[in-house]
Design a protein around this motif. Structure first.
Motif, PDB file in Angstrom:
ATOM      1  N   ALA A 128       0.844  -1.205   0.000  1.00  0.00           N
ATOM      2  CA  ALA A 128       0.000   0.000   0.000  1.00  0.00           C
ATOM      3  C   ALA A 128       0.879   1.254   0.000  1.00  0.00           C
ATOM      4  N   PRO A 129       0.506   2.259  -0.776  1.00  0.00           N
ATOM      5  CA  PRO A 129       1.310   3.486  -0.793  1.00  0.00           C
ATOM      6  C   PRO A 129       1.097   4.281   0.484  1.00  0.00           C
ATOM      7  N   ASN A 130       2.078   5.044   0.839  1.00  0.00           N
ATOM      8  CA  ASN A 130       1.956   5.951   1.968  1.00  0.00           C
ATOM      9  C   ASN A 130       1.390   7.264   1.429  1.00  0.00           C
ATOM     10  N   ILE A 131       0.106   7.437   1.567  1.00  0.00           N
ATOM     11  CA  ILE A 131      -0.566   8.609   0.997  1.00  0.00           C
ATOM     12  C   ILE A 131      -0.066   9.890   1.653  1.00  0.00           C
ATOM     13  N   ARG A 132       0.373   9.813   2.890  1.00  0.00           N
ATOM     14  CA  ARG A 132       0.912  10.992   3.573  1.00  0.00           C
ATOM     15  C   ARG A 132       2.170  11.489   2.842  1.00  0.00           C
ATOM     16  N   ASN A 133       3.022  10.573   2.397  1.00  0.00           N
ATOM     17  CA  ASN A 133       4.252  10.953   1.699  1.00  0.00           C
ATOM     18  C   ASN A 133       4.079  11.103   0.198  1.00  0.00           C
ATOM     19  N   ASN A 134       3.007  10.561  -0.338  1.00  0.00           N
ATOM     20  CA  ASN A 134       2.780  10.581  -1.786  1.00  0.00           C
ATOM     21  C   ASN A 134       1.290  10.841  -2.037  1.00  0.00           C
ATOM     22  N   PRO A 135       0.816  12.050  -1.734  1.00  0.00           N
ATOM     23  CA  PRO A 135      -0.631  12.301  -1.763  1.00  0.00           C
ATOM     24  C   PRO A 135      -1.267  12.281  -3.152  1.00  0.00           C
ATOM     25  N   ASP A 136      -0.456  12.266  -4.216  1.00  0.00           N
ATOM     26  CA  ASP A 136      -1.052  12.247  -5.547  1.00  0.00           C
ATOM     27  C   ASP A 136      -1.101  10.853  -6.155  1.00  0.00           C
ATOM     28  N   VAL A 137      -0.834   9.812  -5.372  1.00  0.00           N
ATOM     29  CA  VAL A 137      -0.902   8.451  -5.893  1.00  0.00           C
ATOM     30  C   VAL A 137      -2.369   8.067  -6.094  1.00  0.00           C
ATOM     31  N   GLN A 138      -2.622   7.415  -7.214  1.00  0.00           N
ATOM     32  CA  GLN A 138      -3.977   6.940  -7.488  1.00  0.00           C
ATOM     33  C   GLN A 138      -4.028   5.462  -7.118  1.00  0.00           C
ATOM     34  N   LEU A 139      -4.916   5.109  -6.222  1.00  0.00           N
ATOM     35  CA  LEU A 139      -4.976   3.744  -5.716  1.00  0.00           C
ATOM     36  C   LEU A 139      -5.314   2.724  -6.803  1.00  0.00           C
ATOM     37  N   TRP A 140      -6.010   3.142  -7.860  1.00  0.00           N
ATOM     38  CA  TRP A 140      -6.338   2.201  -8.931  1.00  0.00           C
ATOM     39  C   TRP A 140      -5.078   1.652  -9.582  1.00  0.00           C
ATOM     40  N   GLU A 141      -3.980   2.393  -9.533  1.00  0.00           N
ATOM     41  CA  GLU A 141      -2.731   1.907 -10.124  1.00  0.00           C
ATOM     42  C   GLU A 141      -2.255   0.642  -9.419  1.00  0.00           C
ATOM     43  N   ILE A 142      -2.545   0.511  -8.158  1.00  0.00           N
ATOM     44  CA  ILE A 142      -2.074  -0.616  -7.368  1.00  0.00           C
ATOM     45  C   ILE A 142      -2.940  -1.854  -7.592  1.00  0.00           C
ATOM     46  N   VAL A 143      -4.220  -1.664  -7.828  1.00  0.00           N
ATOM     47  CA  VAL A 143      -5.126  -2.804  -7.947  1.00  0.00           C
ATOM     48  C   VAL A 143      -5.447  -3.175  -9.392  1.00  0.00           C
ATOM     49  N   SER A 144      -4.951  -2.420 -10.346  1.00  0.00           N
ATOM     50  CA  SER A 144      -5.222  -2.708 -11.757  1.00  0.00           C
ATOM     51  C   SER A 144      -4.140  -3.611 -12.331  1.00  0.00           C
ATOM     52  N   ASP A 145      -4.561  -4.443 -13.241  1.00  0.00           N
ATOM     53  CA  ASP A 145      -3.624  -5.330 -13.934  1.00  0.00           C
ATOM     54  C   ASP A 145      -3.412  -4.777 -15.344  1.00  0.00           C
ATOM     55  N   PHE A 146      -2.220  -4.240 -15.587  1.00  0.00           N
ATOM     56  CA  PHE A 146      -1.902  -3.644 -16.880  1.00  0.00           C
ATOM     57  C   PHE A 146      -1.149  -4.612 -17.786  1.00  0.00           C
ATOM     58  N   SER A 147      -0.963  -5.858 -17.342  1.00  0.00           N
ATOM     59  CA  SER A 147      -0.129  -6.794 -18.091  1.00  0.00           C
ATOM     60  C   SER A 147      -0.697  -7.139 -19.457  1.00  0.00           C
ATOM     61  N   LEU A 148      -2.000  -7.210 -19.590  1.00  0.00           N
ATOM     62  CA  LEU A 148      -2.599  -7.568 -20.878  1.00  0.00           C
ATOM     63  C   LEU A 148      -2.263  -6.528 -21.943  1.00  0.00           C
ATOM     64  N   GLY A 149      -2.377  -5.250 -21.620  1.00  0.00           N
ATOM     65  CA  GLY A 149      -2.023  -4.198 -22.570  1.00  0.00           C
ATOM     66  C   GLY A 149      -0.559  -4.242 -22.954  1.00  0.00           C
ATOM     67  N   TYR A 150       0.284  -4.589 -22.002  1.00  0.00           N
ATOM     68  CA  TYR A 150       1.711  -4.694 -22.281  1.00  0.00           C
ATOM     69  C   TYR A 150       2.005  -5.916 -23.142  1.00  0.00           C
ATOM     70  N   GLU A 151       1.433  -7.063 -22.749  1.00  0.00           N
ATOM     71  CA  GLU A 151       1.698  -8.308 -23.466  1.00  0.00           C
ATOM     72  C   GLU A 151       1.171  -8.283 -24.895  1.00  0.00           C
ATOM     73  N   LEU A 152      -0.044  -7.777 -25.082  1.00  0.00           N
ATOM     74  CA  LEU A 152      -0.658  -7.792 -26.404  1.00  0.00           C
ATOM     75  C   LEU A 152      -0.224  -6.636 -27.294  1.00  0.00           C
ATOM     76  N   MET A 153      -0.079  -5.460 -26.716  1.00  0.00           N
ATOM     77  CA  MET A 153       0.153  -4.266 -27.529  1.00  0.00           C
ATOM     78  C   MET A 153       1.473  -3.557 -27.238  1.00  0.00           C
ATOM     79  N   GLY A 154       2.134  -3.943 -26.184  1.00  0.00           N
ATOM     80  CA  GLY A 154       3.389  -3.285 -25.825  1.00  0.00           C
ATOM     81  C   GLY A 154       3.201  -1.967 -25.087  1.00  0.00           C
ATOM     82  N   TYR A 155       1.983  -1.727 -24.591  1.00  0.00           N
ATOM     83  CA  TYR A 155       1.709  -0.483 -23.880  1.00  0.00           C
ATOM     84  C   TYR A 155       2.318  -0.505 -22.483  1.00  0.00           C
ATOM     85  N   ILE A 156       2.890   0.596 -22.091  1.00  0.00           N
ATOM     86  CA  ILE A 156       3.430   0.734 -20.747  1.00  0.00           C
ATOM     87  C   ILE A 156       2.773   1.948 -20.114  1.00  0.00           C
ATOM     88  N   ARG A 157       1.990   1.704 -19.064  1.00  0.00           N
ATOM     89  CA  ARG A 157       1.294   2.775 -18.374  1.00  0.00           C
ATOM     90  C   ARG A 157       2.304   3.809 -17.894  1.00  0.00           C
TER      91      ARG A 157
END
Length: 177
Positions: A32-61
């Motif tokens: 879990a990110p420390n929101i106190r030290n990094n208040p602009d972190v979006q929690l969806w980044e931690i729970v989302s799986d971006f591997s399909l976009g990378y594997e199929l299309m080469g996209y890097i978030r």
């Protein structure tokens, strides 16, 4: 903590509400990110799986660099106005004034506000985090709202923006691909 656990047990035992563990996303404490030290972190980044976009299309978030926001702050939120007693009050009214939360739950999945307050400097930084934009390039954005206090009243000094990108960031760091 005991009160929270007691409330949770009461919710679980409430016959009117069917408790389902799948209703909640659990982020392990270790990751879990420390929101106190990094208040602009979006929690969806931690729970989302971006591997399909990378594997199929080469996209890097990625995310763009901070840029000046091209919108107008609005007269009610500038130094000439003396209505805002707290940075949270100022930020919340500014978000509503510009309609950033209008599409929350319909046009976008989430709008979150956070305030990082520095009492000694009489400054605060507000973050307006928007995620779930219906675009195949821009996933969301973060507006960084710089606020100052003068004579016990708050005003907005400047606003910066950084976009969250599904498919990557351009070479100059200004735009999503």
């Amino acid at each position: 903590m005991a009160e929270t656990l007691k409330e949770l047990e009461e919710l679980k035992s409430n016959e009117d509400h069917v408790y389902n563990e799948e209703e909640f996303i659990i982020i392990p404490r270790e990751t879990a990110p420390n929101i106190r030290n990094n208040p602009d972190v979006q929690l969806w980044e931690i729970v989302s799986d971006f591997s399909l976009g990378y594997e199929l299309m080469g996209y890097i978030r990625g995310e763009t660099k901070w840029l000046e926001w091209d919108g107008v702050i609005g007269e009610p939120f500038m130094s000439m106005n003396n209505n805002w007693e707290t940075p949270g009050q100022l930020l919340s009214n500014w978000v509503n004034y510009h309609g950033f939360s209008y599409e929350n739950g319909t046009g976008v999945l989430e709008v979150t506000m956070r305030v990082d307050y520095d009492d000694e400097q009489k400054r605060a930084t507000g973050y307006v985090l928007i995620y779930g934009i219906g675009d195949d390039s821009v996933a969301g954005s973060v507006k960084k709202v710089i606020m100052n206090q003068e004579n016990d009243r708050w005003y907005i000094e400047n606003v910066l923006i950084r976009n969250q990108c599904y498919r990557g960031v351009g070479e100059d760091g200004d735009l999503c691909l």
